[in-house]
Design an enzyme around this catalytic site. Structure first.
Site, mmCIF file in Angstrom:
data_model
loop_
_atom_site.group_PDB
_atom_site.id
_atom_site.type_symbol
_atom_site.label_atom_id
_atom_site.label_comp_id
_atom_site.label_asym_id
_atom_site.label_seq_id
_atom_site.Cartn_x
_atom_site.Cartn_y
_atom_site.Cartn_z
ATOM 1 N N THR A 14 -13.739 35.270 50.076
ATOM 2 C CA THR A 14 -13.724 36.412 51.140
ATOM 3 C C THR A 14 -15.317 36.918 51.302
ATOM 4 O O THR A 14 -15.777 37.183 50.367
ATOM 5 C CB THR A 14 -12.831 37.335 50.700
ATOM 6 O OG1 THR A 14 -11.540 36.837 50.642
ATOM 7 C CG2 THR A 14 -12.900 38.409 51.852
ATOM 8 N N LYS A 61 -9.724 36.474 57.717
ATOM 9 C CA LYS A 61 -9.601 36.879 56.495
ATOM 10 C C LYS A 61 -9.773 38.509 56.440
ATOM 11 O O LYS A 61 -8.973 39.215 55.774
ATOM 12 C CB LYS A 61 -10.177 36.339 55.574
ATOM 13 C CG LYS A 61 -10.138 36.944 54.077
ATOM 14 C CD LYS A 61 -8.616 36.440 53.367
ATOM 15 C CE LYS A 61 -8.441 37.073 52.095
ATOM 16 N NZ LYS A 61 -8.744 36.243 51.158
ATOM 17 N N LYS A 101 -14.600 45.625 46.972
ATOM 18 C CA LYS A 101 -15.489 44.664 47.422
ATOM 19 C C LYS A 101 -14.974 44.483 49.187
ATOM 20 O O LYS A 101 -15.875 44.357 49.872
ATOM 21 C CB LYS A 101 -15.323 43.264 46.757
ATOM 22 C CG LYS A 101 -15.917 42.093 47.477
ATOM 23 C CD LYS A 101 -15.822 40.822 46.457
ATOM 24 C CE LYS A 101 -14.409 40.207 46.344
ATOM 25 N NZ LYS A 101 -14.071 39.527 47.492
#
Lengths: 306, 306
Positions: free
Chosen positions: A100, A176, A244
């Protein structure tokens, strides 16, 4: 395709990558694997895979290189760092990037690799370790037709659901990030609501029953809140993942001058959980932060399990 | 119960109350109805209901009084204001309170009514006007055994799903507020994500397809985002509802010294939408605020429809 099985390299044999390598082997492909942890490679070799000493070794004769590392920096190192795959991959081979990351970085990595005559498929994954091993991931892919064509045998083996989201790198990553924005907010909201319900003295199992049958439900509420009911914060997916990923959302949003106040509030809660020593605990640990701060009792207590 | 049909009074013949009155009549109950809008009462009479001139008139011979107004203040006025029902209700009758409100206020209203020898059932509803008319609401009820017993014929006629959540007023309201916290956050998050996706240039119908099949899904994303895809902000449920309900969440949380930063961020977005003149538009209008502020195109444009 020729009659010989396609060689696929998997870079990163962690919980996701290892399962994906297993699914690729089960589909009859010839799979080489590399990881920074030697034990992971040894286990892969012991089970019949081709253990490789470096990403470059794994990629040397591979028509497909699947990169299953944690973030953009690691992906860049796998491609262009010492013993990186870019120079080692045969021309015309495809790099399938599963981490990602900010779509802008995906575009930059793709452009740099494509300039060398290799293909790049932007292919973030979701579904967890179990579905990885079963070859039943969801893959959010974008790239040009040549990249899709070259990657097809691996995609077929790894995915239950393959979304083809555009003809250039970056689009898969963008989809995503939209999903991660929502998923992160929903975990934080579920945690806020559950701890607030505990503060009201409500029966939390009844709250779970009512909410999962009501308009307040989310996939994350339904999936994560049983961890709170059981007081079980053994990590299925860790707090640090959303530190993150919501961080990437903030970076994207800030550089585009796009305010995301709800995601920003959620990120602060993940940061509180990570700062309280729960970064490696299950992401439902955000509920324990609300409970700790307010002295509210939750099942199993609120101490960090890391 | 005797052989004669129970008389039920419905106070508030708006989109929810009118449907509930119809469902009660369909179940064979003798229903009187009152509303501040004379046309609503006239329509109810024309269809065979007992139109009443005031809440007190409607409640005079009713064993059950169902109150379907907007908030706590209106509920208090129905009970104890001029022509209120409390003094008019027969002793032993039950007041069924359906408005979403602070649990503390529900407890206060219940105590005041119970002191006069009537029962109080805290019974917030969800499900929308169509399910109201079909007698298929979800009801989150709490109250003592006598209140439940007295209200049972009406509950059976109005609810597809009746949760019995505790033996005192306030618990039903608390469950409802937990649901509203989540529902409000999920609408704001869906709006933030959808407008951010538009800013990335993503195909929004594809975003809807991917998210509703992914871990980022919520009941509200799935239900509300088609309004954004269609550029249709005709109100199914208005922005002002969540200005009110997330406002109640904030009031509860503040008085309990319980931080709810994610819900607070969501409330600010509903306030922006209301402040921009969209208070009576569909609550998916929050997406238009993100789009307006950032100059991002959404289907149908972003102007207020009110």
């Amino acid at each position: 395709m020729s009659d010989t099985p396609a060689r696929v390299a998997v870079i990163g044999l962690g919980s996701m990558g290892y399962g994906m390598a297993q699914a690729l082997r089960r589909a009859g492909l010839d799979v080489s694997g590399s990881d920074v942890v030697p034990d992971n490679v040894a286990r892969f070799s012991a089970e019949g895979g081709r253990g490789a000493a470096s990403p470059a070794d794994a990629a040397a004769e591979a028509g497909i290189v699947v990169c299953v590392v944690v973030n953009a920096a690691q992906t860049e190192a796998v491609l262009f760092g010492p013993d990186g795959v870019a120079a080692a991959m045969p021309e015309g081979a495809v790099f399938v990037s599963c981490a990602t990351m900010d779509p802008e970085i995906a575009r930059r990595l793709a452009a740099r690799l494509e300039a060398t005559g290799r293909h790049y498929l932007d292919a973030p994954i979701s579904g967890g370790a179990q579905r990885a091993a079963q070859g039943e991931l969801t893959i959010l892919a974008s790239g040009n037709a040549a990249a899709f064509a070259a990657a097809r045998p691996a995609l077929d083996a790894m995915a239950a659901k393959l979304y083809e989201l555009g003809d250039a790198a970056g689009q898969g990553a963008a989809f995503k990030m939209i999903n991660q924005l929502l998923a992160g907010v929903h975990i934080a909201a579920a945690s806020e609501a559950m701890a607030f319900a505990a503060r009201q003295g409500l029966d939390l199992r009844k709250v779970y029953e009512v909410i999962t049958a009501s308009a307040g439900n989310s996939w994350m509420f339904e999936n994560r809140m049983p961890h709170v009911l059981d007081g079980d914060y053994a990590p299925r997916s860790a707090v640090d993942i959303f530190v993150k990923d919501l961080g990437i959302v903030q970076d994207m949003a800030r550089s585009q001058k796009f305010p995301v106040p709800v995601a920003a509030a959620a990120l602060q809660m993940f940061l509180m959980a990570a700062g309280a020593g729960m970064g490696r605990d299950d992401d439902a640990s955000v509920a324990r932060i609300y409970a700790q701060v307010t002295g509210t009792a939750l099942p199993g207590g609120t101490a960090s399990t890391s």
